[in-house]
Every structure is written in C-alpha cells, then in structure tokens.
Write a protein that holds these residues in place. Structure first.
Motif, PDB file in Angstrom:
ATOM      1  N   SER A   1     -10.119   2.718   3.928  1.00 47.14           N
ATOM      2  CA  SER A   1     -10.751   1.765   4.840  1.00 47.14           C
ATOM      3  C   SER A   1     -11.991   1.131   4.215  1.00 47.14           C
ATOM      4  O   SER A   1     -12.396   0.031   4.583  1.00 47.14           O
ATOM      5  CB  SER A   1     -11.117   2.452   6.156  1.00 47.14           C
ATOM      6  OG  SER A   1     -12.192   3.359   5.980  1.00 47.14           O
ATOM      7  N   GLU A   2     -12.612   1.833   3.237  1.00 44.29           N
ATOM      8  CA  GLU A   2     -13.783   1.306   2.542  1.00 44.29           C
ATOM      9  C   GLU A   2     -13.406   0.504   1.306  1.00 44.29           C
ATOM     10  O   GLU A   2     -14.277  -0.014   0.600  1.00 44.29           O
ATOM     11  CB  GLU A   2     -14.714   2.461   2.160  1.00 44.29           C
ATOM     12  CG  GLU A   2     -15.277   3.206   3.361  1.00 44.29           C
ATOM     13  CD  GLU A   2     -16.024   4.470   2.973  1.00 44.29           C
ATOM     14  OE1 GLU A   2     -16.162   4.721   1.756  1.00 44.29           O
ATOM     15  OE2 GLU A   2     -16.462   5.191   3.876  1.00 44.29           O
ATOM     16  N   GLY A   3     -12.093   0.418   1.018  1.00 41.10           N
ATOM     17  CA  GLY A   3     -11.637  -0.361  -0.121  1.00 41.10           C
ATOM     18  C   GLY A   3     -11.796   0.339  -1.456  1.00 41.10           C
ATOM     19  O   GLY A   3     -11.670  -0.291  -2.511  1.00 41.10           O
ATOM     20  N   LEU A   4     -12.058   1.656  -1.452  1.00 40.39           N
ATOM     21  CA  LEU A   4     -12.273   2.382  -2.697  1.00 40.39           C
ATOM     22  C   LEU A   4     -10.990   2.910  -3.303  1.00 40.39           C
ATOM     23  O   LEU A   4     -10.949   3.206  -4.504  1.00 40.39           O
ATOM     24  CB  LEU A   4     -13.254   3.541  -2.455  1.00 40.39           C
ATOM     25  CG  LEU A   4     -14.646   3.119  -1.959  1.00 40.39           C
ATOM     26  CD1 LEU A   4     -15.482   4.347  -1.630  1.00 40.39           C
ATOM     27  CD2 LEU A   4     -15.339   2.255  -3.010  1.00 40.39           C
ATOM     28  N   VAL A   5      -9.942   3.073  -2.502  1.00 41.06           N
ATOM     29  CA  VAL A   5      -8.644   3.524  -2.995  1.00 41.06           C
ATOM     30  C   VAL A   5      -7.570   2.752  -2.238  1.00 41.06           C
ATOM     31  O   VAL A   5      -7.861   2.046  -1.261  1.00 41.06           O
ATOM     32  CB  VAL A   5      -8.440   5.042  -2.789  1.00 41.06           C
ATOM     33  CG1 VAL A   5      -9.532   5.859  -3.455  1.00 41.06           C
ATOM     34  CG2 VAL A   5      -8.372   5.370  -1.285  1.00 41.06           C
ATOM     35  N   ARG A   6      -6.341   2.876  -2.674  1.00 42.74           N
ATOM     36  CA  ARG A   6      -5.214   2.345  -1.910  1.00 42.74           C
ATOM     37  C   ARG A   6      -4.184   3.455  -1.743  1.00 42.74           C
ATOM     38  O   ARG A   6      -3.925   4.229  -2.664  1.00 42.74           O
ATOM     39  CB  ARG A   6      -4.604   1.115  -2.575  1.00 42.74           C
ATOM     40  CG  ARG A   6      -4.086   1.311  -3.987  1.00 42.74           C
ATOM     41  CD  ARG A   6      -3.676  -0.029  -4.589  1.00 42.74           C
ATOM     42  NE  ARG A   6      -3.275   0.124  -5.986  1.00 42.74           N
ATOM     43  CZ  ARG A   6      -2.018   0.323  -6.387  1.00 42.74           C
ATOM     44  NH1 ARG A   6      -1.055   0.362  -5.480  1.00 42.74           N
ATOM     45  NH2 ARG A   6      -1.732   0.468  -7.653  1.00 42.74           N
ATOM     46  N   ARG A   7      -3.657   3.524  -0.557  1.00 44.23           N
ATOM     47  CA  ARG A   7      -2.671   4.550  -0.251  1.00 44.23           C
ATOM     48  C   ARG A   7      -1.323   4.128  -0.794  1.00 44.23           C
ATOM     49  O   ARG A   7      -0.920   2.963  -0.684  1.00 44.23           O
ATOM     50  CB  ARG A   7      -2.585   4.765   1.253  1.00 44.23           C
ATOM     51  CG  ARG A   7      -3.898   5.260   1.848  1.00 44.23           C
ATOM     52  CD  ARG A   7      -3.828   5.367   3.340  1.00 44.23           C
ATOM     53  NE  ARG A   7      -2.840   6.351   3.757  1.00 44.23           N
ATOM     54  CZ  ARG A   7      -2.586   6.654   5.019  1.00 44.23           C
ATOM     55  NH1 ARG A   7      -3.220   6.030   5.974  1.00 44.23           N
ATOM     56  NH2 ARG A   7      -1.677   7.553   5.321  1.00 44.23           N
ATOM     57  N   VAL A   8      -0.635   5.063  -1.401  1.00 44.26           N
ATOM     58  CA  VAL A   8       0.737   4.853  -1.856  1.00 44.26           C
ATOM     59  C   VAL A   8       1.576   5.960  -1.260  1.00 44.26           C
ATOM     60  O   VAL A   8       1.061   6.939  -0.724  1.00 44.26           O
ATOM     61  CB  VAL A   8       0.837   4.864  -3.398  1.00 44.26           C
ATOM     62  CG1 VAL A   8       0.038   3.722  -4.001  1.00 44.26           C
ATOM     63  CG2 VAL A   8       0.353   6.206  -3.971  1.00 44.26           C
ATOM     64  N   HIS A   9       2.911   5.802  -1.333  1.00 44.06           N
ATOM     65  CA  HIS A   9       3.787   6.783  -0.712  1.00 44.06           C
ATOM     66  C   HIS A   9       3.537   8.172  -1.292  1.00 44.06           C
ATOM     67  O   HIS A   9       3.706   8.407  -2.482  1.00 44.06           O
ATOM     68  CB  HIS A   9       5.243   6.391  -0.938  1.00 44.06           C
ATOM     69  CG  HIS A   9       6.218   7.354  -0.319  1.00 44.06           C
ATOM     70  ND1 HIS A   9       6.260   7.561   1.045  1.00 44.06           N
ATOM     71  CD2 HIS A   9       7.139   8.178  -0.864  1.00 44.06           C
ATOM     72  CE1 HIS A   9       7.187   8.460   1.314  1.00 44.06           C
ATOM     73  NE2 HIS A   9       7.729   8.843   0.176  1.00 44.06           N
ATOM     74  N   GLY A  10       3.105   9.086  -0.416  1.00 45.25           N
ATOM     75  CA  GLY A  10       2.899  10.471  -0.821  1.00 45.25           C
ATOM     76  C   GLY A  10       1.606  10.734  -1.548  1.00 45.25           C
ATOM     77  O   GLY A  10       1.378  11.858  -1.997  1.00 45.25           O
ATOM     78  N   GLY A  11       0.728   9.711  -1.673  1.00 48.87           N
ATOM     79  CA  GLY A  11      -0.488   9.969  -2.427  1.00 48.87           C
ATOM     80  C   GLY A  11      -1.483   8.843  -2.350  1.00 48.87           C
ATOM     81  O   GLY A  11      -1.593   8.131  -1.355  1.00 48.87           O
TER      82      GLY A  11
END
Length: 367
Positions: A53-63
C-alpha cells in the motif's frame, strides 16, 4: 516508510528486514520469508499488504517482489490498480445446493477480471472453518478470501479475528460480521431475504388471503431473515400472525418430517390459514405432497410460496417462489475483491441485493 502510524518497533524492524532481504533476492515466496524472519505466514502477509500500500513492494502470486527498477512509482501504481492473475480463495458451506450457482457467478466475474477462483466446500455441520481457510492462505497462497463462515458456531469470533488478521482482502457471502472494539464491518454481499419474504406475503394478500402462515427449515441461517420479513409484512398488511401458522420443521429428508408436516396442516385447518410461505424448496415440495396424500388441493385449499426457487419451478404444480440472486451474489463478491485489491484504502462496502418473486401455479385466491 511512514513513522507517523501506530506500528510498534517489532513490526518496523521486521518490515525493514523484509525489505533488506527482498533487495538482495528481488522476489521471495511467503514460505521463504517465514523462515528468514521467524514470523507466521499471516504476519508476513500483513507486512506485505502494508508495504504494498506504501508502494515499496508489489505482491505476486504466493509472494512479494520489488517494484520494477525502471520506474518504481509506476510499478507500485500498477500493482495497486491491476488485480490480473491473482487468485481468490472461496469457501462455501455446501457444493450441492444453493451455492453452486453462487460459485458460478463468482467464476464468471473472475474470468472477466482475469482472476482465478480456488473453490472449496465446507459443511453446515463443520465445527471450525479455519482449517480449510488456513490451507487456502498458507498452502495455496491465495491473494484474497470470499467466505461464508458459520456465524452461529462457538468458533465464529475467533474465525472473524483470524480473517481480519490475515491482512488479505475478505468478503463475506450471505453473512455479516464486525470486529474490533469499534465494531468495524467486514465487507459483505448478502441477499435481502426479509424483503423476499415480505414480497411473498404481499403477493398472497393481493390475492385475498388474510391468514398467511410461515413454515421454516430448522437450523437454516436464512430462516430468521425470512421470519422477520414475514412478521413485518404481516403487520404492515394488518394480518394476525398469532392466530395462524408459525412453525419450524425438520429437514424434509428426515423420518420426523411427515409428522411435522401433518402438524402444519392440522394447524392450517384449525386456524383457517389459507396460504403459507415455506422455506426451503424441499420442505415446500414435501408439504404439497403431504397435501395430496390428505386430499387437500394446492392452490385450491392452500396456496404455497416456496423460498429458494432451486427446484420449485420443476414441481407439478410449479411452485410460486422467491428466488435469491445467487449468481449475482457471487459476481458482486468478486467485484468487491477486485476493487479492494485495486484500492486497499477504500471504505468498507456492504452490498445488499434484492431477490425476485416468480409467480406460478401454487398460489391463487382463497375459496
């Protein structure tokens, strides 16, 4: 990372370590992070949701992965607005009545949004929904949950707390729940069953019936809502509910059913009740068949409106019935999830969908 929120030092340290490990590897699975950080998968998912939500990571399937190196801001924005390719865990209490149509609607909406539904069936008699839910989250690594929990089970408060604690988007199907000291609501999609029951009562009153009773399936989560709608509509129409039929009956497949249905018909004859709203289809069909065995005609001696319309229209005579919007319920739940994935900060939404009344051959004016 913001320093003005309410996160404690352990959360800040864990999320800082998560970012450091991710910088070295680029992409990590949830299972990798639970080992590395020494935290439960549920906790890791909450951390990832916050960081995403803070734009520091992006969610991918399973991780989780780092934003694209070329343009981190754009990558974070795309991660927040594009749900494509994500999987939705869906747990319903049955796969052989009512719920297949709900699941079908969910599948249709998911295909349109490039999402994948992972469907699992529980049971109305299950003691705890969490083992199934845990498998969906920890083993199948779903990105969101659509759930019909057993709200009357002793484990319900713990299940709701667990759902909130996953950090995943959650939508309840045909159930509502609150959490926390301020009774915040979980997102939900429900049928207005009370409205459906009231529609049935008003239809029967419009035909001239003044004694309209209700027969409800025992232990059905829908029965209290149908009963409330019957009571409210009867009061609105000036009907005397205390001098008619208001009975809960066992499952139509049980040995106790014939005697219970006889008691219903005996009560109808004693009180002059000329019409009944019956939940659900199986009980309505069994009641009409019992009328035939006793020489009572439907709708001549007794008008019957079924509630569910799963198979009511296939019976002879075809039963007038209230039809919940099963496929629309499933579709709306998936759309809520997609909107939540696109905008994690949006206010909680509660969707209420109206059922429909199908007028057929089992309702007619009284003698």
């Amino acid at each position: 990372m913001s320093t003005t929120d309410n996160r404690g030092p352990l959360q800040v340290e864990r999320r800082t370590r998560l970012l450091e490990v991710l910088q070295r590897h680029g992409v990590l699975r949830i299972s990798d992070l639970t080992d590395t950080l020494g935290a439960a998968a549920v906790t890791i998912r909450r951390d990832i949701a916050q960081l995403a939500s803070e734009g520091l990571v992006r969610r991918v399937h399973g991780g989780v992965a780092l934003p694209d190196a070329d343009d981190p801001a754009v990558a974070a924005d795309e991660s927040a607005t594009q749900p494509s390719g994500r999987s939705l865990g869906m747990l319903v209490p049955s796969l052989d009545y009512y719920w297949p149509h709900v699941a079908q609607g969910a599948e249709e909406a998911a295909r349109e949004l490039d999402l994948r539904v992972v469907l699992r069936g529980s049971s109305y008699d299950a003691g705890d929904d969490r083992p199934q839910l845990t498998r969906l989250v920890d083993q199948l690594a779903v990105d969101a949950l659509i759930v019909t929990p057993r709200m009357h089970a002793p484990t319900a408060p713990a299940t709701v707390a667990w759902l909130v604690g996953t950090g995943l988007p959650v939508v309840l199907l045909e159930r509502t729940a609150t959490f926390g000291p301020h009774h915040e609501v979980l997102e939900s999609v429900v049928t207005d069953h009370a409205l459906g029951a009231a529609m049935a009562v008003r239809h029967l009153v419009s035909l001239g019936h003044r004694r309209v009773g209700v027969v409800l399936a025992e232990n059905s989560p829908t029965s209290p809502h149908v009963h409330r709608g019957w009571q409210e509509a009867a009061a609105e129409c000036g009907l005397a509910t205390e001098s008619t039929v208001d009975i809960a009956v066992p499952d139509a497949r049980t040995p106790e059913s014939p005697a219970a249905l006889d008691a219903v018909l005996d009560r109808c004859l004693r009180t002059g009740t000329s019409a009944l709203l019956v939940h659900a289809d199986a009980e309505a069909i069994a009641l009409v068949q019992r009328c035939e065995e006793r020489g009572l005609s439907v709708p001549g001696d007794l008008s019957v409106v079924a509630y569910d319309d799963e198979v009511a229209g296939l019976f002879s005579p075809p039963l007038t019935a209230v039809r919940p919007p099963r496929r629309s319920i499933g579709r709306a739940a998936v759309r809520l999830i997609a909107d939540r994935l696109s905008d994690p900060e949006r206010p909680a939404h509660r969707v209420v969908i109206s059922p429909a009344l199908r007028i057929r051959g089992s309702s007619a004016p009284p003698h």
